[in-house]
Design a protein around this motif. Structure first.
Motif, PDB file in Angstrom:
ATOM      1  N   GLU A 174     -23.639  -9.506 -33.465  1.00 40.30           N
ATOM      2  CA  GLU A 174     -23.427 -10.337 -34.651  1.00 40.30           C
ATOM      3  C   GLU A 174     -22.062 -10.982 -34.665  1.00 40.30           C
ATOM      4  N   ILE A 175     -21.019 -10.216 -34.288  1.00 35.87           N
ATOM      5  CA  ILE A 175     -19.666 -10.713 -34.503  1.00 35.87           C
ATOM      6  C   ILE A 175     -19.142 -11.535 -33.335  1.00 35.87           C
ATOM      7  N   ASP A 176     -19.906 -11.620 -32.244  1.00 37.51           N
ATOM      8  CA  ASP A 176     -19.449 -12.420 -31.120  1.00 37.51           C
ATOM      9  C   ASP A 176     -19.392 -13.905 -31.434  1.00 37.51           C
ATOM     10  N   ILE A 177     -20.029 -14.334 -32.537  1.00 40.24           N
ATOM     11  CA  ILE A 177     -19.988 -15.748 -32.902  1.00 40.24           C
ATOM     12  C   ILE A 177     -18.622 -16.142 -33.433  1.00 40.24           C
ATOM     13  N   VAL A 178     -17.800 -15.153 -33.765  1.00 42.29           N
ATOM     14  CA  VAL A 178     -16.452 -15.433 -34.240  1.00 42.29           C
ATOM     15  C   VAL A 178     -15.498 -15.208 -33.083  1.00 42.29           C
ATOM     16  N   LYS A 179     -14.738 -16.228 -32.701  1.00 43.20           N
ATOM     17  CA  LYS A 179     -13.815 -16.111 -31.580  1.00 43.20           C
ATOM     18  C   LYS A 179     -12.389 -16.297 -32.067  1.00 43.20           C
ATOM     19  N   LEU A 180     -11.476 -15.629 -31.412  1.00 43.42           N
ATOM     20  CA  LEU A 180     -10.073 -15.745 -31.772  1.00 43.42           C
ATOM     21  C   LEU A 180      -9.412 -16.891 -31.014  1.00 43.42           C
ATOM     22  N   ASP A 181      -8.479 -17.542 -31.685  1.00 46.61           N
ATOM     23  CA  ASP A 181      -7.713 -18.585 -31.023  1.00 46.61           C
ATOM     24  C   ASP A 181      -6.776 -17.964 -29.990  1.00 46.61           C
ATOM     25  N   SER A 182      -6.430 -18.740 -28.960  1.00 49.73           N
ATOM     26  CA  SER A 182      -5.471 -18.252 -27.976  1.00 49.73           C
ATOM     27  C   SER A 182      -4.571 -19.396 -27.541  1.00 49.73           C
ATOM     28  N   ASN A 183      -3.323 -19.050 -27.218  1.00 45.69           N
ATOM     29  CA  ASN A 183      -2.403 -20.048 -26.686  1.00 45.69           C
ATOM     30  C   ASN A 183      -2.849 -20.539 -25.308  1.00 45.69           C
ATOM     31  N   LEU A 184      -3.538 -19.680 -24.569  1.00 39.79           N
ATOM     32  CA  LEU A 184      -4.081 -20.107 -23.280  1.00 39.79           C
ATOM     33  C   LEU A 184      -5.020 -21.296 -23.453  1.00 39.79           C
ATOM     34  N   ALA A 185      -5.925 -21.181 -24.426  1.00 37.87           N
ATOM     35  CA  ALA A 185      -6.867 -22.272 -24.664  1.00 37.87           C
ATOM     36  C   ALA A 185      -6.144 -23.522 -25.144  1.00 37.87           C
ATOM     37  N   THR A 186      -5.114 -23.336 -25.962  1.00 36.09           N
ATOM     38  CA  THR A 186      -4.363 -24.485 -26.461  1.00 36.09           C
ATOM     39  C   THR A 186      -3.722 -25.263 -25.321  1.00 36.09           C
ATOM     40  N   ILE A 187      -3.090 -24.567 -24.383  1.00 38.28           N
ATOM     41  CA  ILE A 187      -2.439 -25.268 -23.273  1.00 38.28           C
ATOM     42  C   ILE A 187      -3.483 -25.903 -22.343  1.00 38.28           C
ATOM     43  N   ILE A 188      -4.654 -25.276 -22.203  1.00 41.22           N
ATOM     44  CA  ILE A 188      -5.729 -25.883 -21.422  1.00 41.22           C
ATOM     45  C   ILE A 188      -6.200 -27.174 -22.090  1.00 41.22           C
ATOM     46  N   ASN A 189      -6.296 -27.157 -23.422  1.00 43.80           N
ATOM     47  CA  ASN A 189      -6.663 -28.381 -24.145  1.00 43.80           C
ATOM     48  C   ASN A 189      -5.674 -29.508 -23.851  1.00 43.80           C
ATOM     49  N   VAL A 190      -4.388 -29.146 -23.808  1.00 46.29           N
ATOM     50  CA  VAL A 190      -3.337 -30.136 -23.537  1.00 46.29           C
ATOM     51  C   VAL A 190      -3.438 -30.641 -22.103  1.00 46.29           C
ATOM     52  N   LEU A 191      -3.566 -29.732 -21.158  1.00 46.46           N
ATOM     53  CA  LEU A 191      -3.582 -30.106 -19.745  1.00 46.46           C
ATOM     54  C   LEU A 191      -4.818 -30.923 -19.382  1.00 46.46           C
ATOM     55  N   GLU A 240     -11.533 -25.379 -14.929  1.00 44.93           N
ATOM     56  CA  GLU A 240     -11.169 -24.629 -13.722  1.00 44.93           C
ATOM     57  C   GLU A 240      -9.976 -25.265 -13.014  1.00 44.93           C
ATOM     58  N   LEU A 241      -9.917 -26.584 -12.981  1.00 43.98           N
ATOM     59  CA  LEU A 241      -8.769 -27.262 -12.379  1.00 43.98           C
ATOM     60  C   LEU A 241      -7.480 -26.889 -13.106  1.00 43.98           C
ATOM     61  N   CYS A 242      -7.505 -26.950 -14.436  1.00 44.50           N
ATOM     62  CA  CYS A 242      -6.303 -26.635 -15.225  1.00 44.50           C
ATOM     63  C   CYS A 242      -5.886 -25.187 -15.052  1.00 44.50           C
ATOM     64  N   ILE A 243      -6.848 -24.286 -14.965  1.00 45.75           N
ATOM     65  CA  ILE A 243      -6.530 -22.865 -14.782  1.00 45.75           C
ATOM     66  C   ILE A 243      -5.943 -22.631 -13.400  1.00 45.75           C
ATOM     67  N   ASP A 244      -6.488 -23.266 -12.374  1.00 44.48           N
ATOM     68  CA  ASP A 244      -5.918 -23.164 -11.027  1.00 44.48           C
ATOM     69  C   ASP A 244      -4.449 -23.587 -11.042  1.00 44.48           C
ATOM     70  N   ILE A 245      -4.171 -24.700 -11.706  1.00 40.51           N
ATOM     71  CA  ILE A 245      -2.797 -25.205 -11.773  1.00 40.51           C
ATOM     72  C   ILE A 245      -1.896 -24.230 -12.509  1.00 40.51           C
ATOM     73  N   LEU A 246      -2.389 -23.659 -13.616  1.00 37.18           N
ATOM     74  CA  LEU A 246      -1.587 -22.701 -14.399  1.00 37.18           C
ATOM     75  C   LEU A 246      -1.274 -21.442 -13.598  1.00 37.18           C
ATOM     76  N   VAL A 247      -2.252 -20.920 -12.892  1.00 38.89           N
ATOM     77  CA  VAL A 247      -2.045 -19.679 -12.136  1.00 38.89           C
ATOM     78  C   VAL A 247      -1.101 -19.920 -10.959  1.00 38.89           C
ATOM     79  N   VAL A 248      -1.244 -21.048 -10.282  1.00 41.08           N
ATOM     80  CA  VAL A 248      -0.302 -21.386  -9.206  1.00 41.08           C
ATOM     81  C   VAL A 248       1.107 -21.517  -9.783  1.00 41.08           C
ATOM     82  N   ASP A 249       1.230 -22.137 -10.930  1.00 41.03           N
ATOM     83  CA  ASP A 249       2.536 -22.270 -11.572  1.00 41.03           C
ATOM     84  C   ASP A 249       3.121 -20.896 -11.901  1.00 41.03           C
TER      85      ASP A 249
END
Length: 323
Positions: free
Chosen positions: A167-184, A294-303
Motif C-alpha cells: 500500500e505505502i509504496d505509492i508514496v516516494k521520498l524526494d532525494s537530492n540524487l533525483a534532483t541533480i539527475i533532473n538538472v543534468l 543511465e547516462l547521467c548516473i554514469d557521469i555522476l559515479v565517474v565524477d
C-alpha cells in the motif's frame, strides 16, 4: 537480505509512513491515525517485547490513552501532533487517576521530538513520565532498532512488509540524487566540453591503482565532464547547504557497503546500478527516458571516482592541475 538491508527497509518504510501522515488531507487523517495506533501496537510489541493492546478497541475514543500494557504497567498515546502543549493537555486528563502506578509514554508518529525531551512538563496527577526516555519518534525508534540482532530486525522487516509493503509504496521520498539527475538531464553532453585542468595522468594512476580494467572505458569517456559537474554542484548548493555533499555521500555509501565483496570492476558497476535504483525510487524524479537517466548516473559515479569519494587513492593523488 542481510542485516543492513533489513534496517534500510525499515528506515525507509517508517519515513514514508511519517511523510504520508504529514501530507494526508484532513478527511483521511482520522482513519490513518487509527491505523497508526494498531501499527505501533504490534510494532512496539515486537521491538520492545511488550504486551500492548488497543484501549480504543474496547472503549471508543478513550481520552489521552491509545495503547495499554497491563503486565508492564505502561500506557501510550500515539499522536501526529507533537508539542509541549499536547503532552501537557494529555497529562492533565482525569483518566490518569486510574493509572497511578503506570508509566506514561508518548509516540510522535510523524514529527521529530528531540527538543521535547529536554523540557519540563506539568504533570498534575504525578504519573511516572520521563521525557528523555518516554517520548518516542522516528529517530529514537531507529536508534533502538540499529543494534538489534539480525533475527529481531528480520521479524520487524517481515511485519512492516506485511503491513505497509504494497500500500505505502505509492508514496516516494524526494532525494537530492533525483534532483541533480533532473538538472543534468537538461544538459547537452558531448566531447566539446572537456576540462583543461583535469589531470588525466593522475586519473590513469588511480585506475591502475584500483585494478579497474572493464571500468576503464567508462571512466575515460566521462571524466571529461568533471568541470561541468563541478559547476552544477556549485549551482545546486545555492539551494541549500550540503546539497552536493549529500549526493556524493549517497554514492559513497553504496561503495562502502560492497567495497570488500567483489572484484574491483564489479564493484564499480554495482555502485552504478545501486545509485540508479535509488534514483528510480525517488518521488521527485522527472519523466526522463531511462537511457538518459543511465547516462547521467554514469557521469555522476565517474565524477565521484575522480573526486576521491569511491575507491582508493594512490599516494599524492591530485586530479586537477593548478594554475
Amino acid at each position: 537480505m542481510n542485516r543492513s538491508k533489513y534496517f534500510e527497509y525499515i528506515e525507509a518504510k517508517l519515513h514514508i509512513l511519517a511523510h504520508r501522515i504529514q501530507t494526508k488531507g484532513k478527511l483521511n487523517i482520522l482513519n490513518l491515525h487509527l491505523h497508526s495506533e494498531n501499527f505501533y501496537l504490534h510494532f512496539f510489541n515486537l521491538l520492545y517485547s511488550l504486551k500492548l493492546s488497543n484501549l480504543n478497541s474496547s472503549n471508543q475514543n478513550v481520552e489521552a490513552i491509545d495503547l495499554i500494557d497491563h503486565e508492564n504497567k505502561m500506557i501510550f498515546q500515539v499522536s501526529s501532533t507533537c508539542t509541549k502543549q499536547k503532552i501537557e493537555s494529555t497529562l492533565s486528563k482525569d483518566i490518569f487517576k486510574k493509572y497511578k502506578d503506570y508509566r506514561f509514554k508518548f509516540i510522535s508518529i510523524s514529527i521529530d521530538a528531540t527538543d521535547l525531551r529536554n523540557k519540563t512538563f506539568s504533570n498534575p496527577h504525578s504519573i511516572s513520565f520521563d521525557p528523555k526516555n518516554d517520548i518516542y519518534d522516528l529517530k529514537s525508534i531507529l536508534n533502538d532498532i540499529l543494534p538489534k540482532k539480525a533475527e529481531t530486525q528480520n521479524k520487524l522487516y517481515e511485519f512492516i512488509k506485511e503491513e505497509l509493503g504494497e500500500e505505502i509504496d505509492i508514496v516516494k521520498l524526494d532525494s537530492n540524487l533525483a534532483t541533480i539527475i533532473n538538472v543534468l538531464s537538461l544538459e547537452r553532453w558531448d566531447d566539446t566540453i572537456g576540462d583543461d585542468k583535469l589531470n588525466s595522468f593522475e586519473i590513469e594512476r588511480k585506475i591502475q591503482f584500483n585494478e579497474l580494467n572493464d571500468a576503464r572505458d567508462i571512466i575515460e569517456e566521462f571524466c571529461i565532464y568533471y568541470k561541468k559537474i563541478d559547476e552544477k554542484y556549485t549551482e545546486f548548493d545555492l539551494l541549500g547547504a550540503n546539497k552536493s555533499n549529500s549526493v556524493l555521500n549517497s554514492i559513497r555509501k553504496e561503495y562502502l557497503t560492497i567495497k570488500n565483496k567483489e572484484n574491483k570492476d564489479k564493484i564499480f558497476f554495482t555502485v552504478i546500478e545501486n545509485v540508479k535504483n535509488k534514483v528510480l525510487k525517488s518521488g521527485n524524479l522527472n519523466s526522463i527516458p531511462i537511457d538518459e537517466i543511465e547516462l547521467c548516473i554514469d557521469i555522476l559515479v565517474v565524477d565521484a571516482f575522480i573526486r576521491c569519494k569511491i575507491f582508493e587513492n594512490p599516494k599524492e593523488y591530485k586530479y586537477v592541475t593548478t594554475g
